[in-house]
Design a protein around this motif. Structure first.
Motif, short mmCIF file in Angstrom:
data_model
loop_
_atom_site.label_atom_id
_atom_site.label_comp_id
_atom_site.label_asym_id
_atom_site.label_seq_id
_atom_site.Cartn_x
_atom_site.Cartn_y
_atom_site.Cartn_z
N ARG A 140 40.99 36.26 44.39
CA ARG A 140 40.91 36.21 42.91
C ARG A 140 41.87 35.15 42.37
O ARG A 140 41.55 34.45 41.42
CB ARG A 140 41.24 37.57 42.32
N GLU A 141 43.03 35.04 42.99
CA GLU A 141 44.04 34.08 42.54
C GLU A 141 43.69 32.63 42.90
O GLU A 141 43.87 31.72 42.10
CB GLU A 141 45.39 34.46 43.16
N LEU A 142 43.17 32.42 44.12
CA LEU A 142 42.99 31.07 44.66
C LEU A 142 41.60 30.47 44.45
O LEU A 142 41.46 29.26 44.53
CB LEU A 142 43.28 31.07 46.16
N ASP A 174 32.41 41.13 43.29
CA ASP A 174 33.30 40.70 42.21
C ASP A 174 32.87 39.32 41.72
O ASP A 174 32.87 38.35 42.48
CB ASP A 174 34.74 40.63 42.74
N PRO A 175 32.49 39.20 40.44
CA PRO A 175 32.06 37.90 39.92
C PRO A 175 33.11 36.79 40.10
O PRO A 175 32.75 35.61 40.23
CB PRO A 175 31.81 38.16 38.43
N ALA A 231 32.60 35.99 44.06
CA ALA A 231 31.26 36.02 44.66
C ALA A 231 30.79 34.67 45.17
O ALA A 231 29.99 34.61 46.11
CB ALA A 231 30.26 36.58 43.65
N ARG A 232 31.28 33.58 44.60
CA ARG A 232 30.81 32.24 45.02
C ARG A 232 31.39 31.80 46.37
O ARG A 232 30.86 30.89 47.00
CB ARG A 232 31.11 31.19 43.96
N ALA A 233 32.47 32.43 46.82
CA ALA A 233 33.08 32.03 48.09
C ALA A 233 32.11 32.26 49.24
O ALA A 233 31.44 33.29 49.30
CB ALA A 233 34.37 32.82 48.33
#
Length: 187
Positions: free
Chosen positions: A105-107, A133-134, A137-139
């Motif tokens: 979430r941070e990075l 988690d939006p 989610a793209r990772a």
């Protein structure tokens, strides 16, 4: 004039990662230990900050792909991190699933390498939460495990993994998977 014979001089090997992998890093993928000396200081290799590439838009530097390496075993985590850093990736590390969720979430990593068998929140649950988690989610997700059954690989696809690498692994397999996923559009 004296002539110098360079035929006896060793050639310089420009591929440092290959040299290190053969002598020091490759045995670590089996959970072994390095036979060579550690780098003085913290016991870690100096971390390059990643290569900067010039884009075609007003020569604005583009950041190196960001990777979050998650494994509860420090030796495996460092093996993966060192190999990715030597290839120019910006690498961050997490020691378990909950740590991975907070750091992701941070990075906002481009790719997450994720061990499956970890205490607490395992890799399966961590991958599912990353996908749900939006903010994360793209990772793209690379699962890494000694579990090689077809059912495990299918489960990896079900939880949203983009790649599955089995242990013991060749570090090149991890680097190739991360590079491929970092270059894809994520869609």
């Amino acid at each position: 004039m004296n002539s110098v014979d360079y035929s006896e001089c060793p050639r310089q090997d420009s591929n440092l990662r290959t040299r290190l992998r053969r002598a020091v890093l490759y045995p670590l993928s089996y959970g072994g230990s390095a036979t060579g000396d550690r780098v003085p200081g913290t016991g870690r290799a100096e971390r390059p900050r990643g290569r900067r590439r010039e884009t075609t838009v007003a020569n604005v530097p583009e950041r190196a792909p960001r990777v979050l390496v998650v494994d509860d075993e420090a030796v495996i985590r460092q093996l993966i991190a060192i190999n990715l850093e030597l290839e120019g990736f910006e690498v961050h590390q997490a020691v378990h699933g909950l740590d991975a969720l907070a750091k992701a979430r941070e990075l906002d990593p481009d790719v997450v390498t994720l061990d499956l068998m970890m205490p607490g929140l395992d890799g399966w649950a961590t991958a599912q939460r990353l996908r749900a988690d939006p903010a994360t989610a793209r990772a793209r997700i690379v699962l890494i495990s000694a579990r090689t059954r077809p059912a495990d690989i299918e489960r990896g696809q079900e939880v949203g993994a983009d790649a599955y690498v089995t242990k013991p692994f060749d570090p090149d397999d991890i680097v190739d998977a991360v590079r491929r996923l970092a270059q894809s559009d994520g869609g």
